[in-house]
Design an enzyme around this catalytic site. Structure first.
Site, PDB file in Angstrom:
ATOM      1  N   PRO A 199       2.136   1.156  -4.590  1.00  0.00           N
ATOM      2  CA  PRO A 199       2.290   1.365  -3.150  1.00  0.00           C
ATOM      3  C   PRO A 199       1.416   0.416  -2.323  1.00  0.00           C
ATOM      4  O   PRO A 199       0.222   0.303  -2.553  1.00  0.00           O
ATOM      5  CB  PRO A 199       1.851   2.826  -2.962  1.00  0.00           C
ATOM      6  CG  PRO A 199       2.012   3.458  -4.314  1.00  0.00           C
ATOM      7  CD  PRO A 199       1.674   2.372  -5.281  1.00  0.00           C
ATOM      8  N   GLU A 200       2.047  -0.261  -1.377  1.00  0.00           N
ATOM      9  CA  GLU A 200       1.324  -1.116  -0.447  1.00  0.00           C
ATOM     10  C   GLU A 200       1.891  -0.866   0.944  1.00  0.00           C
ATOM     11  O   GLU A 200       2.563   0.149   1.174  1.00  0.00           O
ATOM     12  CB  GLU A 200       1.416  -2.576  -0.888  1.00  0.00           C
ATOM     13  CG  GLU A 200       0.912  -2.764  -2.316  1.00  0.00           C
ATOM     14  CD  GLU A 200       0.538  -4.184  -2.692  1.00  0.00           C
ATOM     15  OE1 GLU A 200       0.405  -5.037  -1.801  1.00  0.00           O
ATOM     16  OE2 GLU A 200       0.360  -4.440  -3.894  1.00  0.00           O
ATOM     17  N   LYS A 212      -1.559   1.199   4.714  1.00  0.00           N
ATOM     18  CA  LYS A 212      -1.030   1.862   3.523  1.00  0.00           C
ATOM     19  C   LYS A 212      -1.064   3.390   3.651  1.00  0.00           C
ATOM     20  O   LYS A 212      -0.889   4.100   2.668  1.00  0.00           O
ATOM     21  CB  LYS A 212      -1.811   1.407   2.290  1.00  0.00           C
ATOM     22  CG  LYS A 212      -1.651  -0.094   2.019  1.00  0.00           C
ATOM     23  CD  LYS A 212      -2.155  -0.499   0.642  1.00  0.00           C
ATOM     24  CE  LYS A 212      -3.649  -0.585   0.581  1.00  0.00           C
ATOM     25  NZ  LYS A 212      -4.129  -1.107  -0.727  1.00  0.00           N
ATOM     26  N   ASN A 253      -2.722  -5.042  -4.233  1.00  0.00           N
ATOM     27  CA  ASN A 253      -2.936  -5.961  -5.345  1.00  0.00           C
ATOM     28  C   ASN A 253      -1.750  -6.882  -5.594  1.00  0.00           C
ATOM     29  O   ASN A 253      -1.920  -8.051  -5.942  1.00  0.00           O
ATOM     30  CB  ASN A 253      -3.280  -5.174  -6.610  1.00  0.00           C
ATOM     31  CG  ASN A 253      -4.048  -6.009  -7.604  1.00  0.00           C
ATOM     32  OD1 ASN A 253      -4.740  -6.948  -7.226  1.00  0.00           O
ATOM     33  ND2 ASN A 253      -3.931  -5.685  -8.879  1.00  0.00           N
ATOM     34  N   ARG A 273     -10.335  -5.367  -9.558  1.00  0.00           N
ATOM     35  CA  ARG A 273      -8.953  -5.019  -9.835  1.00  0.00           C
ATOM     36  C   ARG A 273      -8.324  -6.116 -10.687  1.00  0.00           C
ATOM     37  O   ARG A 273      -8.744  -7.275 -10.664  1.00  0.00           O
ATOM     38  CB  ARG A 273      -8.163  -4.892  -8.523  1.00  0.00           C
ATOM     39  CG  ARG A 273      -8.708  -3.852  -7.543  1.00  0.00           C
ATOM     40  CD  ARG A 273      -8.122  -2.498  -7.784  1.00  0.00           C
ATOM     41  NE  ARG A 273      -6.710  -2.501  -7.467  1.00  0.00           N
ATOM     42  CZ  ARG A 273      -6.207  -2.379  -6.225  1.00  0.00           C
ATOM     43  NH1 ARG A 273      -7.027  -2.272  -5.187  1.00  0.00           N
ATOM     44  NH2 ARG A 273      -4.907  -2.366  -6.028  1.00  0.00           N
TER      45      ARG A 273
END
Length: 267
Positions: A2-3, A51, A162, A246
């Site tokens: 999810p972004e 987000k 990411n 990340r």
């Protein structure tokens, strides 16, 4: 993952089925809000901020959710079988005709004055008041910070996660360790905006393909770069004393490594 585009799609789906309609049922499957009952309240709006998904229910109150890494919203006609296990549901909302279920939500809460509570966020890439100049100025404040970390900082610009940080760096030919001051920030910000706008109403892709070749580098560690054939490198960006480390993907040929002096400590 999810972004900003995922949040936008979720908010739009809820808005289409719920805006202007009273809630016939609500259930928070979160201990803190287990006794909250929103039945009878009318959904005034559903919107994304970066987000985050915000569902306004009146009296300056809103449902605030963030999908984090694994969350998803499903909106469907009432009586439709759920597509995720029931024990992963964190919030259920119903009108007389539709149901919205938030599964595996990282954040699920009630907020008073949500816009004030989320005012720490930078310019929203998909928001109605998107401000690219402010986003550039925010990213430029710490010139030595690796662009791969700066793009994830929602206080600077809200909506990039990411996937987009990896893809945007690749498309701009920028190594993620490059200091923000050495990056063409207006071009990077414009690209991030264009990518999210292009994907807000479709299955996400940065290559134009909707199936197996959706991304240039993200998730393709060890596989050949679709531009030059060099093996994509899978690594991590961050230092042991941060929570920002990340997984990272980049092409060592298309994204040349910056001078050693500009690399973050621990690289």
């Amino acid at each position: 993952m999810p972004e900003g585009d995922t949040a936008f799609q979720a908010a739009a789906s809820i808005a289409a089925a719920f805006t202007g309609k009273p809630l016939a049922y609500s259930q928070f499957r979160v201990p803190r809000y287990a006794t909250v009952d929103l039945s009878g309240r009318t959904v005034l709006a559903s919107r994304s901020i970066g987000k985050h998904v915000v569902v306004d229910v009146g009296d300056d109150w809103a449902i605030h959710t963030h999908m984090k890494m694994e969350g998803v919203w499903r909106v469907h006609p009432l009586g439709t079988r759920w597509t995720k296990p029931a024990h992963t549901a964190r919030l259920v909302l119903r009108t007389d005709t539709h149901e919205a279920v938030g599964f595996d939500l990282g954040v699920c809460e009630m907020l008073r004055h949500p816009d004030e509570a989320l005012s720490y966020l930078g310019p929203d890439l998909l928001g109605p008041t998107w401000n690219p100049e402010l986003a550039v100025a925010n990213l430029r404040r710490d010139r030595d910070r690796p662009i791969g970390l700066a793009l994830l900082d929602q206080r600077l610009m809200a909506g990039v996660g990411n996937v987009y940080r990896c893809e945007a760096c690749f498309l701009r030919g920028v190594h993620p360790h490059t200091g923000a001051g050495d990056v063409d920030l207006p071009a990077m910000v414009d690209l991030c905006h264009r990518l999210l706008v292009a994907n807000k109403g479709r299955v996400r892709t940065t290559t134009g393909h909707a199936r197996s070749r959706r991304y240039w580098v993200y998730g393709r560690g060890g596989r050949p770069c679709m531009r030059c054939g060099t093996a994509i490198v899978r690594s991590f960006l961050g230092t042991p004393d941060t929570t920002e480390e990340r997984v990272l993907y980049h092409c060592p040929h298309c994204q040349p490594e910056p001078a050693r002096s500009s690399l973050p400590s621990g690289s």
